[in-house]
Design a protein around this motif. Structure first.
Motif, PDB file in Angstrom:
ATOM      1  N   ALA A  50       0.832  -1.204   0.000  1.00 30.86           N
ATOM      2  CA  ALA A  50       0.000   0.000   0.000  1.00 30.86           C
ATOM      3  C   ALA A  50       0.867   1.256   0.000  1.00 30.86           C
ATOM      4  CB  ALA A  50      -0.928  -0.003   1.212  1.00 30.86           C
ATOM      5  N   ALA A  51       2.008   1.207   0.694  1.00 23.96           N
ATOM      6  CA  ALA A  51       2.930   2.346   0.728  1.00 23.96           C
ATOM      7  C   ALA A  51       3.513   2.591  -0.664  1.00 23.96           C
ATOM      8  CB  ALA A  51       4.047   2.082   1.726  1.00 23.96           C
ATOM      9  N   TRP A  52       3.885   1.515  -1.339  1.00 23.96           N
ATOM     10  CA  TRP A  52       4.404   1.652  -2.708  1.00 23.96           C
ATOM     11  C   TRP A  52       3.357   2.310  -3.603  1.00 23.96           C
ATOM     12  CZ3 TRP A  52       2.276  -0.576  -7.088  1.00 23.96           C
ATOM     13  CH2 TRP A  52       3.001  -0.427  -8.268  1.00 23.96           C
ATOM     14  N   TRP A  53       2.094   1.858  -3.489  1.00 28.12           N
ATOM     15  CA  TRP A  53       1.024   2.406  -4.315  1.00 28.12           C
ATOM     16  C   TRP A  53       0.815   3.895  -4.033  1.00 28.12           C
ATOM     17  CZ3 TRP A  53      -1.739   1.930  -8.504  1.00 28.12           C
ATOM     18  CH2 TRP A  53      -2.916   2.677  -8.627  1.00 28.12           C
ATOM     19  N   ALA A  54       0.837   4.279  -2.749  1.00 21.50           N
ATOM     20  CA  ALA A  54       0.619   5.681  -2.380  1.00 21.50           C
ATOM     21  C   ALA A  54       1.706   6.566  -2.965  1.00 21.50           C
ATOM     22  CB  ALA A  54       0.584   5.813  -0.858  1.00 21.50           C
ATOM     23  N   LYS A  55       2.951   6.115  -2.885  1.00 24.02           N
ATOM     24  CA  LYS A  55       4.064   6.912  -3.418  1.00 24.02           C
ATOM     25  C   LYS A  55       4.018   6.982  -4.943  1.00 24.02           C
ATOM     26  CE  LYS A  55       7.068   4.735  -0.661  1.00 24.02           C
ATOM     27  NZ  LYS A  55       8.336   4.342   0.021  1.00 24.02           N
ATOM     28  N   GLU A  56       3.609   5.887  -5.587  1.00 24.97           N
ATOM     29  CA  GLU A  56       3.450   5.911  -7.043  1.00 24.97           C
ATOM     30  C   GLU A  56       2.367   6.907  -7.449  1.00 24.97           C
ATOM     31  OE1 GLU A  56       4.781   3.869  -9.884  1.00 24.97           O
ATOM     32  OE2 GLU A  56       6.372   4.127  -8.404  1.00 24.97           O
ATOM     33  N   LYS A  57       1.297   6.956  -6.673  1.00 21.22           N
ATOM     34  CA  LYS A  57       0.178   7.847  -6.985  1.00 21.22           C
ATOM     35  C   LYS A  57       0.611   9.312  -6.962  1.00 21.22           C
ATOM     36  CE  LYS A  57      -4.672   8.711  -5.733  1.00 21.22           C
ATOM     37  NZ  LYS A  57      -5.290   8.118  -6.926  1.00 21.22           N
ATOM     38  N   HIS A 182       3.375   7.412   7.009  1.00 20.81           N
ATOM     39  CA  HIS A 182       3.304   8.767   6.470  1.00 20.81           C
ATOM     40  C   HIS A 182       4.646   9.103   5.833  1.00 20.81           C
ATOM     41  CE1 HIS A 182       3.457  13.339   7.320  1.00 20.81           C
ATOM     42  NE2 HIS A 182       2.915  13.114   6.143  1.00 20.81           N
ATOM     43  N   PHE A 183       4.597   9.509   4.559  1.00 20.49           N
ATOM     44  CA  PHE A 183       5.802   9.863   3.821  1.00 20.49           C
ATOM     45  C   PHE A 183       5.695  11.323   3.392  1.00 20.49           C
ATOM     46  CE2 PHE A 183       4.778   5.419   3.183  1.00 20.49           C
ATOM     47  CZ  PHE A 183       5.960   4.778   3.527  1.00 20.49           C
ATOM     48  N   PRO A 184       6.423  12.235   4.069  1.00 19.10           N
ATOM     49  CA  PRO A 184       6.372  13.646   3.688  1.00 19.10           C
ATOM     50  C   PRO A 184       6.777  13.842   2.230  1.00 19.10           C
ATOM     51  CG  PRO A 184       7.447  13.388   5.813  1.00 19.10           C
ATOM     52  CD  PRO A 184       7.282  12.008   5.241  1.00 19.10           C
TER      53      PRO A 184
END
Length: 203
Positions: A50-57, A182-184
């Protein structure tokens, strides 16, 4: 009997905060090629995916270029009879019964000869009655770094993501919704957009 599912949803910061504040997920834009039809998408028990997907988005969507990336964790509770698990023999057997009713609709929509797997699958999933099925699950292979790790590929192993499509938002336990990663924005590696060279064709 109810089945509890621990799921993770990757998105951008503003949307994540809205979900936590409202204690509610909303179904996104309608598309003809969603993996499992229209619904709210999660990865099952896989926060890293899910983290990978969020950063790709946020990386690939220009209007989100200044957004953080976040992962939300939630718990879904679904009646076993209303959970279509396409990773199981019983789930595929249930799907086969639904497919028998779809052939006329398929021809009507001109999809009988389509070679687009996602469009075809999305059509089938969308035509499964929401009065009968609340959640659809299926595991899909995912391209990743591990595709280049020789010992892993020699064993014919690869990364998979267990996707969960929620069709009834009322199944989310509201008090379970929270941000777990959370990734700033300034820590996310952005893809540089190449600028096209202007060629002077005047002579």
């Amino acid at each position: 009997m109810k089945i509890p599912l621990i799921v993770h949803h990757g998105t951008y910061g503003t949307a994540g905060k809205d979900i936590v504040r409202d204690k509610m997920y909303k179904i996104g834009d309608m598309r003809e090629d969603h993996w499992l039809g229209q619904g709210i998408y999660f990865f099952r028990e896989d926060v890293e995916q899910a983290a990978w997907w969020a950063k790709e988005k946020v990386t690939n969507t220009p209007k989100l270029s200044k957004e953080d990336a976040v992962v939300l964790q939630s718990i879904l509770e679904v009646e076993e009879s209303r959970f279509l698990n396409l990773d199981s023999r019983s789930g595929l057997s249930k799907l086969e019964k639904y497919l028998n009713d779809f052939e006329d609709k398929l021809n009507m929509h001109g999809l009988a000869m389509t070679d687009d797997t996602n469009v075809l699958r999305c059509f089938y999933m969308d035509n499964i009655s929401k009065k009968e099925i609340d959640i659809i699950q299926r595991t899909f292979p995912v391209r990743s770094y591990y595709d280049k790790v020789v010992p892993i590929t020699n064993m014919q192993l690869c990364l998979h993501g267990v996707q969960v499509c929620l069709r009834n938002s009322k199944l989310v336990k509201q008090d379970s919704i929270g941000i777990v990663k959370h990734f700033p924005s300034d820590t996310i590696r952005r893809k540089k957009r190449s600028r096209r060279r202007r060629i002077n064709i005047n002579t």
